[in-house]
Design an enzyme around this catalytic site. Structure first.
Site, PDB file in Angstrom:
ATOM      1  N   CYS A 138       0.835  -1.206   0.000  1.00 12.84           N
ATOM      2  CA  CYS A 138       0.000   0.000   0.000  1.00 12.84           C
ATOM      3  C   CYS A 138       0.866   1.251   0.000  1.00 12.84           C
ATOM      4  O   CYS A 138       0.613   2.200  -0.745  1.00 12.84           O
ATOM      5  CB  CYS A 138      -0.934  -0.006   1.218  1.00 12.84           C
ATOM      6  SG  CYS A 138      -2.137  -1.343   1.106  1.00 12.84           S
TER       7      CYS A 138
HETATM    8  N1  PCA Z   1      -3.238  -4.018   2.112  1.00 15.47           N
HETATM    9  C1  PCA Z   1      -1.802  -4.206   2.047  1.00 15.47           C
HETATM   10  C2  PCA Z   1      -1.500  -4.506   0.612  1.00 15.47           C
HETATM   11  C3  PCA Z   1      -2.797  -4.799  -0.034  1.00 15.47           C
HETATM   12  C4  PCA Z   1      -3.816  -4.378   0.941  1.00 15.47           C
HETATM   13  O1  PCA Z   1      -5.037  -4.377   0.749  1.00 15.47           O
HETATM   14  C5  PCA Z   1      -1.004  -3.059   2.665  1.00 15.47           C
HETATM   15  O2  PCA Z   1      -1.499  -2.443   3.621  1.00 15.47           O
HETATM   16  O3  PCA Z   1       0.112  -2.789   2.235  1.00 15.47           O
END
Ligand code: PCA
Length: 208
Positions: free
Chosen positions: A143
């Site tokens: 993310c």
């Molecule tokens: N959350 C992860 C990656 C994909 C998602 O939905 C994150 O917080 O990095």
């Protein structure tokens, strides 16, 4: 007014990702005064941002809002900043990549601030009854990389586009039998609608 919305495919031991379900839902919705486009992105460091960046160059949205899940967070987290760091030593991405101390962009700035009206978004969510907080870390996983790459492109190419990231709590069905907090899908949908409306209102206000 055009807004690009993105979610992520499931990852780790989760077989659903609320951000992906939210994109499926958003694609069926009408939002006043705004055209939206939705994408679901892969949970792979090397690929996560690519589709979004391509769409930003091609479709030229006025705003990009990325959504992802962060199981354990108790409220909608409006992210303030992305950092130039990929670190997932004990948590492989969906391709098995486990970077440690790796920059997202070589020689990029240490951090880049989100350019969405994050305080206003947080306040609007709260005033409409959705648990929400401003967050000062999107982590060092996919993310954060996605937000960093998006903000970096905007800065490099001086694009007239606002961007930010929203971390969502887990869905109730993802945490049954644990002590982890959750938020119902309906509330997450309401959050997305408030976010899109707030950005649209603010933008049309700017143009007046
Ligand atoms: N959350 C992860 C990656 C994909 C998602 O939905 C994150 O917080 O990095």
């Amino acid at each position: 007014m055009k807004i690009l919305l993105t979610g992520f495919e499931p990852f780790g031991d989760m077989d659903i990702n609320p951000s992906h379900l939210l994109m499926e839902w958003a694609a069926t919705q009408e939002f006043e005064g705004v055209e939206i486009k939705t994408l679901s992105l892969p949970v792979v460091y090397a690929l996560c941002a690519e589709k979004a960046l391509e769409e930003m160059k091609r479709w030229e949205p006025d705003a990009v809002v990325h959504f992802g899940v962060a199981a354990g967070r108790e409220a909608v987290n409006v992210e303030r900043i992305a950092v130039n760091l990929e670190d997932a030593a004990s948590f492989p991405d969906n391709s098995g990549d486990t970077p440690q101390d790796r920059p997202v962009v070589n020689n990029g700035p240490d951090g880049i601030f989100a350019t969405l009206p994050v305080r206003r978004l947080t306040a609007q969510l709260q005033s409409r009854g959705v648990p929400a907080v401003l967050s000062y870390s999107a982590g060092t996983y996919i993310c954060n990389t996605t937000l960093y790459r998006t903000l970096h492109l905007i800065t490099q190419e001086n694009l007239p586009c606002q961007a930010g990231f929203i971390h969502l709590p887990a869905l109730p069905e993802m945490v049954t039998g644990t002590r982890l907090p959750s938020m119902a899908m309906e509330t997450q949908q309401q959050a997305l609608r408030i976010i899109v409306e707030t950005i649209t209102e603010e933008k049309s206000h700017d143009k007046r």
